[in-house]
Design a protein around this motif. Structure first.
Motif, PDB file in Angstrom:
ATOM      1  N   LYS A   2       0.706  -1.264  -0.019  1.00 49.68           N
ATOM      2  CA  LYS A   2       0.104  -0.235   0.009  1.00 49.68           C
ATOM      3  C   LYS A   2       0.811   1.339   0.018  1.00 49.68           C
ATOM      4  CE  LYS A   2      -3.984  -2.097   2.275  1.00 49.68           C
ATOM      5  NZ  LYS A   2      -4.798  -1.959   3.323  1.00 49.68           N
ATOM      6  N   GLN A   3       0.130   2.326  -0.532  1.00 49.60           N
ATOM      7  CA  GLN A   3       1.028   3.766  -0.437  1.00 49.60           C
ATOM      8  C   GLN A   3       1.496   4.072   0.900  1.00 49.60           C
ATOM      9  OE1 GLN A   3       1.646   4.938  -3.243  1.00 49.60           O
ATOM     10  NE2 GLN A   3       2.475   6.677  -2.486  1.00 49.60           N
ATOM     11  N   ARG A  48       1.684  -2.205 -10.563  1.00 45.96           N
ATOM     12  CA  ARG A  48       1.303  -1.293 -10.053  1.00 45.96           C
ATOM     13  C   ARG A  48       1.946  -0.810  -8.809  1.00 45.96           C
ATOM     14  NH1 ARG A  48      -5.317  -1.605 -10.577  1.00 45.96           N
ATOM     15  NH2 ARG A  48      -5.229  -1.023 -12.897  1.00 45.96           N
ATOM     16  N   ARG A  52       4.090   2.349  -8.023  1.00 41.11           N
ATOM     17  CA  ARG A  52       3.897   3.143  -6.869  1.00 41.11           C
ATOM     18  C   ARG A  52       5.289   3.345  -6.044  1.00 41.11           C
ATOM     19  NH1 ARG A  52      -0.242  -0.609  -5.167  1.00 41.11           N
ATOM     20  NH2 ARG A  52      -2.298   0.386  -5.747  1.00 41.11           N
ATOM     21  N   THR A  55       7.298   6.096  -8.232  1.00 51.06           N
ATOM     22  CA  THR A  55       6.444   7.372  -8.163  1.00 51.06           C
ATOM     23  C   THR A  55       7.008   7.863  -6.844  1.00 51.06           C
ATOM     24  OG1 THR A  55       4.666   6.626  -9.498  1.00 51.06           O
ATOM     25  CG2 THR A  55       4.491   8.800  -8.096  1.00 51.06           C
ATOM     26  N   GLU A  56       7.037   7.166  -5.667  1.00 51.28           N
ATOM     27  CA  GLU A  56       7.704   7.961  -4.524  1.00 51.28           C
ATOM     28  C   GLU A  56       9.138   8.252  -4.736  1.00 51.28           C
ATOM     29  OE1 GLU A  56       7.441   9.101  -0.725  1.00 51.28           O
ATOM     30  OE2 GLU A  56       5.661   8.526  -1.944  1.00 51.28           O
TER      31      GLU A  56
END
Length: 63
Positions: A2-3, A48, A52, A55-56
């Motif tokens: 999870k993010q 995905r 994620r 991207t972080e």
């Protein structure tokens, strides 16, 4: 992953997770190309997770 879990990791941990996730994604794609895997949605979720984490990392570089 999870993010919220990704945000709590350090940059070095993120880089390690990114390389592990990319390898897992490549392995899933290869396994699916050879013979169809039981749950092809695993490929989507792995892709995905890679996105994620990447991207972080990019977000932290820009700050």
């Amino acid at each position: 992953m999870k993010q919220s879990e990704i945000k709590n990791l350090s940059v070095t941990e993120l880089q390690e997770k990114l390389s592990q996730s990319k390898k897992a994604y490549a392995d899933l794609k290869m396994a699916h190309a050879i013979s169809p895997i039981e749950n092809p949605l695993q490929i989507r979720s792995a892709r995905r997770v890679v996105a994620r984490i990447a991207t972080e990392l990019t977000k932290r570089e820009l700050q």
